[in-house]
Design a protein around this motif. Structure first.
Motif, PDB file in Angstrom:
ATOM      1  N   ARG A  16     -58.517 -26.758  40.492  1.00  0.00           N
ATOM      2  CA  ARG A  16     -58.784 -25.950  39.300  1.00  0.00           C
ATOM      3  C   ARG A  16     -57.858 -26.407  38.189  1.00  0.00           C
ATOM      4  NH1 ARG A  16     -62.318 -22.249  39.176  1.00  0.00           N
ATOM      5  NH2 ARG A  16     -63.156 -21.491  41.135  1.00  0.00           N
ATOM      6  N   LEU A  17     -58.416 -26.668  37.020  1.00  0.00           N
ATOM      7  CA  LEU A  17     -57.605 -27.197  35.927  1.00  0.00           C
ATOM      8  C   LEU A  17     -57.328 -26.102  34.915  1.00  0.00           C
ATOM      9  CD1 LEU A  17     -59.520 -30.544  35.328  1.00  0.00           C
ATOM     10  CD2 LEU A  17     -57.383 -30.250  36.575  1.00  0.00           C
ATOM     11  N   VAL A  19     -55.392 -25.506  31.045  1.00  0.00           N
ATOM     12  CA  VAL A  19     -54.756 -26.147  29.894  1.00  0.00           C
ATOM     13  C   VAL A  19     -53.326 -25.618  29.785  1.00  0.00           C
ATOM     14  CG1 VAL A  19     -54.852 -26.461  27.386  1.00  0.00           C
ATOM     15  CG2 VAL A  19     -56.973 -26.410  28.725  1.00  0.00           C
ATOM     16  N   ILE A  26     -52.891 -30.903  30.483  1.00  0.00           N
ATOM     17  CA  ILE A  26     -53.255 -30.114  31.653  1.00  0.00           C
ATOM     18  C   ILE A  26     -51.968 -29.573  32.290  1.00  0.00           C
ATOM     19  CG2 ILE A  26     -54.259 -30.268  33.977  1.00  0.00           C
ATOM     20  CD1 ILE A  26     -56.348 -30.432  31.768  1.00  0.00           C
ATOM     21  N   ARG A 214     -55.638 -33.521  20.013  1.00  0.00           N
ATOM     22  CA  ARG A 214     -55.290 -32.373  19.178  1.00  0.00           C
ATOM     23  C   ARG A 214     -55.322 -31.094  19.992  1.00  0.00           C
ATOM     24  NH1 ARG A 214     -58.252 -31.969  13.361  1.00  0.00           N
ATOM     25  NH2 ARG A 214     -57.067 -33.586  12.308  1.00  0.00           N
ATOM     26  N   GLN A 215     -56.328 -31.023  20.855  1.00  0.00           N
ATOM     27  CA  GLN A 215     -56.547 -29.778  21.570  1.00  0.00           C
ATOM     28  C   GLN A 215     -57.387 -30.019  22.817  1.00  0.00           C
ATOM     29  OE1 GLN A 215     -58.964 -26.972  19.418  1.00  0.00           O
ATOM     30  NE2 GLN A 215     -57.919 -25.221  20.328  1.00  0.00           N
ATOM     31  N   LEU A 216     -57.024 -29.322  23.898  1.00  0.00           N
ATOM     32  CA  LEU A 216     -57.885 -29.286  25.081  1.00  0.00           C
ATOM     33  C   LEU A 216     -58.385 -27.860  25.243  1.00  0.00           C
ATOM     34  CD1 LEU A 216     -55.889 -31.323  27.793  1.00  0.00           C
ATOM     35  CD2 LEU A 216     -57.554 -32.172  26.138  1.00  0.00           C
ATOM     36  N   THR A 217     -59.658 -27.724  25.567  1.00  0.00           N
ATOM     37  CA  THR A 217     -60.208 -26.381  25.763  1.00  0.00           C
ATOM     38  C   THR A 217     -61.124 -26.384  26.981  1.00  0.00           C
ATOM     39  OG1 THR A 217     -62.020 -26.963  24.274  1.00  0.00           O
ATOM     40  CG2 THR A 217     -60.213 -25.703  23.314  1.00  0.00           C
ATOM     41  N   PRO A 218     -61.320 -25.219  27.594  1.00  0.00           N
ATOM     42  CA  PRO A 218     -62.345 -25.153  28.632  1.00  0.00           C
ATOM     43  C   PRO A 218     -63.703 -25.368  27.969  1.00  0.00           C
ATOM     44  CG  PRO A 218     -61.034 -23.123  28.545  1.00  0.00           C
ATOM     45  CD  PRO A 218     -60.691 -23.926  27.334  1.00  0.00           C
ATOM     46  N   PRO A 219     -64.727 -25.804  28.731  1.00  0.00           N
ATOM     47  CA  PRO A 219     -66.039 -25.992  28.106  1.00  0.00           C
ATOM     48  C   PRO A 219     -66.552 -24.676  27.533  1.00  0.00           C
ATOM     49  CG  PRO A 219     -66.168 -26.249  30.497  1.00  0.00           C
ATOM     50  CD  PRO A 219     -64.723 -26.120  30.146  1.00  0.00           C
ATOM     51  N   PRO A 220     -67.372 -24.742  26.478  1.00  0.00           N
ATOM     52  CA  PRO A 220     -67.895 -23.508  25.902  1.00  0.00           C
ATOM     53  C   PRO A 220     -68.642 -22.683  26.960  1.00  0.00           C
ATOM     54  CG  PRO A 220     -68.802 -25.480  24.799  1.00  0.00           C
ATOM     55  CD  PRO A 220     -67.876 -25.956  25.842  1.00  0.00           C
ATOM     56  N   GLU A 221     -68.481 -21.366  26.897  1.00  0.00           N
ATOM     57  CA  GLU A 221     -69.201 -20.482  27.838  1.00  0.00           C
ATOM     58  C   GLU A 221     -70.696 -20.556  27.555  1.00  0.00           C
ATOM     59  OE1 GLU A 221     -68.207 -18.527  30.370  1.00  0.00           O
ATOM     60  OE2 GLU A 221     -66.223 -19.436  30.143  1.00  0.00           O
ATOM     61  N   ARG A 222     -71.490 -20.419  28.580  1.00  0.00           N
ATOM     62  CA  ARG A 222     -72.932 -20.326  28.377  1.00  0.00           C
ATOM     63  C   ARG A 222     -73.319 -18.849  28.368  1.00  0.00           C
ATOM     64  NH1 ARG A 222     -75.715 -25.165  29.045  1.00  0.00           N
ATOM     65  NH2 ARG A 222     -77.645 -23.979  29.028  1.00  0.00           N
ATOM     66  N   GLY A 225     -77.708 -16.012  31.675  1.00  0.00           N
ATOM     67  CA  GLY A 225     -79.118 -16.365  31.828  1.00  0.00           C
ATOM     68  C   GLY A 225     -79.880 -15.245  32.484  1.00  0.00           C
TER      69      GLY A 225
END
Lengths: 249, 323
Positions: A16-17, A19, A26, A214-222, A225
């Protein structure tokens, strides 16, 4: 034949990664590190080539901090004959990394240089072909199988719709993807032997990287559904939403 | 003037869709800098017609070379041609992050002494600096990075930027191509059947996992892919690649390919973390799985809980029905 295999220390792909507090790196706390998976395939390819030839030398080389010594030792335990650690801060700028490797390899007498097709962390997929250009050597990328035939190599590479068979004269640089063989586990004997094998350390001739994070972020939430329905009865509704709402077909 | 160069990939005299997406990204950067977009095209024939298309999608100028010898990708010759053309001094050089672009861009980067950001999903200019987004760690982290230097190189992930028309002159300018053949030789191409699209490049992906039960059931997915249209590729979960059911080239996830298609259909895939990361940036995700609690449903836009063996043939039949 003298083969160099370039390897990189990366976080275990199952981990699990998070930031870090600086927002740019990381958080390494509690992470387990491994040899990047494609680099392991490259090492396995080199070891098998040496075994089938019945002679040769396999040297692993890495650009990284002192901690990368752990992965180089693991590679020695798998069967590499020697290791070189070029000490320096890893960078996302693959050209800087390739320059550090080229500075070491230009007079190392390598007949074959293998790299993983891409590193599991930065995924730039660029160091192998860059290294080839810097050393003025031919390069074949994305190779699943490799065979040495006299002064040449014959490579099977994955391309769209099939497999391409490419020949290149040695010395050459090849980037390796997953092929028929899984990387071996180090044997107990291999682990003991690794302790006595040479691991050379020196400072990397690493130019300043020109890619700045510049910045690390988690992927955008979906957005949440929805379950369209159960079993085959839901199919017409699924087709309807794909055509009318999502408009993707 | 800070101009931008964009490599336009073609096959058999036709532009690839990813090339038009690259034109749009290049246009974004050039407009922010107040510069022009120049497209670079190497093709066996038909460059005039392709140049017109590139103009329609934002090329002020098209540097085009025709060569039968370079009809197929020849790494060293292409690298020289692009580096020679780009030597005139460009702010940024764009490539599609296709299999060819990923092989070519690093070679050109060395020749131009330029930093390369690969497989980017967004580009922009802030205070004159090139800022791009790159999914890393198999899509589990997104990095925003600046690319510095006199010249910068970017390869753009297919399907992420929507190609937009932006009519410009598209003035055709002949490009002299190098005669060198390079040191690597293609001996043979073993076709796996049909002109398949790479899973990382296809706008629609149908992916199968353990729920497909056996490798012979993939014919069902091939039929579904065909019903979804010609630009559909097959993908696979790591489990079925490790089991030897499918080739590694189809694997989606951190130790395979990270994909961003318009539509991703996951069939019988429960959704391991590394798989989800590799496909979660698809525009629309459909999941078919018999376990209602499978993690794949957490990222799917639309789901059907059911047995793939029954749902897939029904879905194929429904798609084939005349509307």
């Amino acid at each position: 034949m003298k083969t160099y295999v370039c390897i990189k220390r990366v976080p275990d792909t199952e981990s699990r990664l998070k930031v870090g507090a600086d927002g740019k790196s990381i958080d390494g706390a509690g992470l387990k590190y491994i040899i990047s998976p494609y680099d392991e395939y490259a090492l396995e390819t080199a070891l098998r080539q040496k075994e089938s030839a019945g002679a040769g030398e396999v040297i692993v080389i890495s650009v990284g901090e002192a901690t990368s010594g752990e992965q180089l030792r693991n590679a020695l335990a798998m069967g590499a004959d020697g290791a070189v650690l070029l000490r320096g801060q890893p960078t996302m700028d693959g050209l800087a990394t390739a320059r550090a490797l080229a500075a070491e390899l230009k007079s190392a007498g390598a007949e074959l240089v293998l790299c993983g097709m891409k590193a599991a962390d930065d995924e730039q997929q660029e160091v192998g072909p860059m290294l080839a250009e810097l050393l003025d050597l031919p390069c074949v990328t994305g190779v699943a199988e490799l065979e040495v035939q006299g002064g040449s190599i014959v490579c099977q590479r994955e391309v769209e719709g099939g497999t391409e068979v490419v020949e290149a004269p040695l010395p050459a640089v090849v980037t390796i993807t997953k092929g028929k063989f899984e990387p071996r586990y180090p044997s107990l004997k291999g682990i003991m032997a690794a302790k006595k094998k040479p691991l050379e350390e020196k400072d990397a001739q690493l130019p300043a990287g020109r890619i700045q994070v510049r910045q690390l972020t988690p992927p955008p939430e979906r957005p949440a559904g929805r379950i369209v329905g159960q079993g085959v009865d839901a199919v017409p509704e699924l087709v309807r939403v794909l055509r009318e709402e999502a408009k993707v077909i | 003037m800070p101009n931008v160069l964009a490599f336009a990939e073609q096959r058999d005299g036709k532009l690839r869709r990813a090339s038009l997406e690259v034109m749009t990204a290049a246009r974004t950067v050039a407009d922010a800098l107040g510069g022009e977009v120049h497209a670079l095209l190497i093709a066996p024939r038909n460059t005039a017609a392709m140049a017109a298309d590139l103009g329609r999608y934002g090329a002020d100028k098209v540097l085009a070379g025709e060569s039968a010898a370079l009809a197929q990708y020849v790494p060293e010759a292409y690298a020289r041609a692009v580096a020679d053309a780009a030597g005139a001094g460009y702010h940024t050089v764009f490539f599609p992050a296709s299999p060819m672009g990923k092989d070519l861009a690093p070679r050109v980067a060395v020749r131009l002494d330029a930093a390369l950001a690969s497989d980017v999903t967004a580009v922009g200019v802030e205070s004159g600096e090139l800022v791009v987004t790159r999914p890393i760690y198999g899509g589990r982290i997104f990095a925003t990075v600046t690319v510095e230097g006199a010249c910068r190189i970017v390869s753009l992930r297919p399907n992420v930027v929507r190609a937009a028309e932006s009519a410009k002159a598209g003035t055709l300018q002949p490009l002299a191509l190098p005669a060198e053949a390079g040191r690597t030789k293609v001996r043979e191409l073993k076709a796996a059947g049909g002109a398949k699209l790479d899973v990382a490049e296809a706008p629609i992906v149908v992916s199968g996992g353990r729920g497909m039960k056996a490798p012979e059931n993939w014919s069902m997915l091939e039929e579904l892919a065909a019903a979804l249209g010609g630009s559909c590729a097959l993908g696979a979960s790591r489990a079925v690649v490790d089991a030897g059911w499918r080739p590694h080239s189809e694997q989606v996830g951190q130790t395979g390919k990270t994909v961003s298609p318009q539509l991703y259909v996951a069939v019988g895939i429960s959704g391991a973390m590394q798989h989800l990361a590799g496909m979660r940036s698809a525009k629309t995700i459909v999941a078919i799985n018999k376990d209602a609690d499978a993690p794949i449903f957490k990222v799917a836009d639309f789901g059907i809980v059911g047995d793939a063996m029954e749902v897939v043939p029904r879905l194929t039949a429904e798609l084939k029905k005349p509307r």
